[in-house]
Design an enzyme around this catalytic site. Sequence first.
Site, PDB file in Angstrom:
ATOM      1  N   ARG A   1       0.856  -1.178   0.000  1.00  0.00           N
ATOM      2  CA  ARG A   1       0.000   0.000   0.000  1.00  0.00           C
ATOM      3  C   ARG A   1       0.898   1.236   0.000  1.00  0.00           C
ATOM      4  O   ARG A   1       2.030   1.188   0.472  1.00  0.00           O
ATOM      5  CB  ARG A   1      -0.905   0.028   1.232  1.00  0.00           C
ATOM      6  CG  ARG A   1      -1.825  -1.182   1.367  1.00  0.00           C
ATOM      7  CD  ARG A   1      -2.608  -1.108   2.663  1.00  0.00           C
ATOM      8  NE  ARG A   1      -3.535  -2.232   2.827  1.00  0.00           N
ATOM      9  CZ  ARG A   1      -3.231  -3.368   3.440  1.00  0.00           C
ATOM     10  NH1 ARG A   1      -2.036  -3.522   3.974  1.00  0.00           N
ATOM     11  NH2 ARG A   1      -4.129  -4.335   3.543  1.00  0.00           N
TER      12      ARG A   1
ATOM     13  N   LYS B   1      -2.315  -2.530   7.920  1.00  0.00           N
ATOM     14  CA  LYS B   1      -3.402  -2.021   8.740  1.00  0.00           C
ATOM     15  C   LYS B   1      -3.330  -2.627  10.138  1.00  0.00           C
ATOM     16  O   LYS B   1      -3.062  -3.815  10.297  1.00  0.00           O
ATOM     17  CB  LYS B   1      -4.750  -2.343   8.085  1.00  0.00           C
ATOM     18  CG  LYS B   1      -4.962  -1.611   6.759  1.00  0.00           C
ATOM     19  CD  LYS B   1      -6.308  -1.923   6.158  1.00  0.00           C
ATOM     20  CE  LYS B   1      -6.521  -1.143   4.862  1.00  0.00           C
ATOM     21  NZ  LYS B   1      -7.831  -1.448   4.242  1.00  0.00           N
TER      22      LYS B   1
ATOM     23  N   HIS C   1      -2.201   2.772  -5.819  1.00  0.00           N
ATOM     24  CA  HIS C   1      -3.018   1.568  -5.623  1.00  0.00           C
ATOM     25  C   HIS C   1      -3.177   0.798  -6.926  1.00  0.00           C
ATOM     26  O   HIS C   1      -3.406  -0.416  -6.899  1.00  0.00           O
ATOM     27  CB  HIS C   1      -4.379   1.952  -5.059  1.00  0.00           C
ATOM     28  CG  HIS C   1      -4.803   1.100  -3.906  1.00  0.00           C
ATOM     29  ND1 HIS C   1      -4.075   1.002  -2.728  1.00  0.00           N
ATOM     30  CD2 HIS C   1      -5.858   0.272  -3.744  1.00  0.00           C
ATOM     31  CE1 HIS C   1      -4.687   0.163  -1.906  1.00  0.00           C
ATOM     32  NE2 HIS C   1      -5.758  -0.292  -2.493  1.00  0.00           N
TER      33      HIS C   1
ATOM     34  N   ARG D   1      -0.558  -1.708  -6.959  1.00  0.00           N
ATOM     35  CA  ARG D   1      -0.895  -2.805  -6.037  1.00  0.00           C
ATOM     36  C   ARG D   1      -1.891  -3.763  -6.702  1.00  0.00           C
ATOM     37  O   ARG D   1      -1.730  -4.983  -6.636  1.00  0.00           O
ATOM     38  CB  ARG D   1      -1.484  -2.221  -4.759  1.00  0.00           C
ATOM     39  CG  ARG D   1      -1.936  -3.248  -3.713  1.00  0.00           C
ATOM     40  CD  ARG D   1      -2.285  -2.517  -2.425  1.00  0.00           C
ATOM     41  NE  ARG D   1      -3.069  -3.294  -1.494  1.00  0.00           N
ATOM     42  CZ  ARG D   1      -2.566  -4.143  -0.597  1.00  0.00           C
ATOM     43  NH1 ARG D   1      -1.258  -4.329  -0.536  1.00  0.00           N
ATOM     44  NH2 ARG D   1      -3.345  -4.803   0.244  1.00  0.00           N
TER      45      ARG D   1
ATOM     46  N   HIS E   1      -3.801  -8.979   3.358  1.00  0.00           N
ATOM     47  CA  HIS E   1      -5.245  -8.996   3.586  1.00  0.00           C
ATOM     48  C   HIS E   1      -5.561  -9.906   4.778  1.00  0.00           C
ATOM     49  O   HIS E   1      -5.092 -11.046   4.838  1.00  0.00           O
ATOM     50  CB  HIS E   1      -5.978  -9.536   2.350  1.00  0.00           C
ATOM     51  CG  HIS E   1      -6.029  -8.560   1.223  1.00  0.00           C
ATOM     52  ND1 HIS E   1      -6.247  -8.941  -0.091  1.00  0.00           N
ATOM     53  CD2 HIS E   1      -5.897  -7.210   1.189  1.00  0.00           C
ATOM     54  CE1 HIS E   1      -6.237  -7.882  -0.865  1.00  0.00           C
ATOM     55  NE2 HIS E   1      -6.024  -6.817  -0.116  1.00  0.00           N
TER      56      HIS E   1
ATOM     57  N   TYR F   1      -9.712 -10.205  -6.934  1.00  0.00           N
ATOM     58  CA  TYR F   1      -8.758 -10.199  -8.048  1.00  0.00           C
ATOM     59  C   TYR F   1      -8.951 -11.384  -8.984  1.00  0.00           C
ATOM     60  O   TYR F   1      -8.479 -11.354 -10.111  1.00  0.00           O
ATOM     61  CB  TYR F   1      -7.328 -10.188  -7.505  1.00  0.00           C
ATOM     62  CG  TYR F   1      -6.983  -8.899  -6.815  1.00  0.00           C
ATOM     63  CD1 TYR F   1      -6.689  -7.757  -7.539  1.00  0.00           C
ATOM     64  CD2 TYR F   1      -6.967  -8.811  -5.425  1.00  0.00           C
ATOM     65  CE1 TYR F   1      -6.392  -6.561  -6.911  1.00  0.00           C
ATOM     66  CE2 TYR F   1      -6.666  -7.624  -4.787  1.00  0.00           C
ATOM     67  CZ  TYR F   1      -6.377  -6.505  -5.528  1.00  0.00           C
ATOM     68  OH  TYR F   1      -6.100  -5.325  -4.901  1.00  0.00           O
TER      69      TYR F   1
END
Length: 303
Positions: A152, A176, A247, A250, A273, A282
């Site tokens: 990210r 995150k 992004h 990414r 994730h 994806y």
Amino acid sequence: MKTDVDNFLNYLMVEKGFSGNTRDAYHNDLSQMADFGVKTLRKRGDQDLWDNFSRQDMLSYILDLKERNYAVTTVVRKLAAAKSFFSFLLEEKKIRRNPTDNIESPKVGKPLPDAISVQQVKALLEQPTKSGGQESKRDRAMLELLYASGMRVSELIGLNVADVDTDEEQVRCFGKGSKERIVPIHPQAARIVFEYTNEVRPRLLRHDDEQALFLNRRGERLTRQGLWQILKEYAAAAGLSGEVTPHTLRHSFATHMLNGGADLRSVQELLGHANISTTQIYTHLTSEHIRRAYDSAHPRARK
């Protein structure tokens, strides 16, 4: 009826601090629902609009919106306005029950992420080498690292020098929730980052205690906005149409990995994730690749 709506709108402005634009949006949505309700209740002979507006009436209103081809996002917004309004009326004891109770909002499908082709990525990554200068070498290192790792933008600009091990060809980043993960990078990216770190970064450095890997011309950690602007200029130079953001690289990383045969679980770990369902989006992007493979391999599909 009008008084109830006006009281609710005033409540939004005074108690909730909503903007004038939000108030206008609520007014339009509730006025539309009121028009539908008046027509519906008039047929039944009911007098008090909101107290007699039933759950079935609410469902009929939602169905009417769908039949009139309103976008799902618009229906969701109008239902949200209705839920807030009826909750207010119930609190004010204007109605005996909330007709929106246990009515779920329609599911809004997540838009498929944009990805660019391998050829387009190559054209983009070649742009810094055409510029010359020490900042272009920094830019090349950033773009190569983004595409090599799928990080990210916040993870990239948050990197410190100690987070990249060019000998082991891997990078440590914090996603995150400050969750740490180790991501491998290919030799070319490791070499380019090594050259930037040892040859260019010392020239940009202003303070010896600065730990940031990627620095701006003031010797400070590069910002998210700074990276976006850099990428925007290189994307334009490469002739890429549409908006290309950090992004986008990414998304392209994930798509190209899956197209190249990587399994979904590995891509999930590389992207950081928490849930594999996030990564599964994806798989939709690889359908064209699968179609080409099918058409070229299946005896009946060959032309």
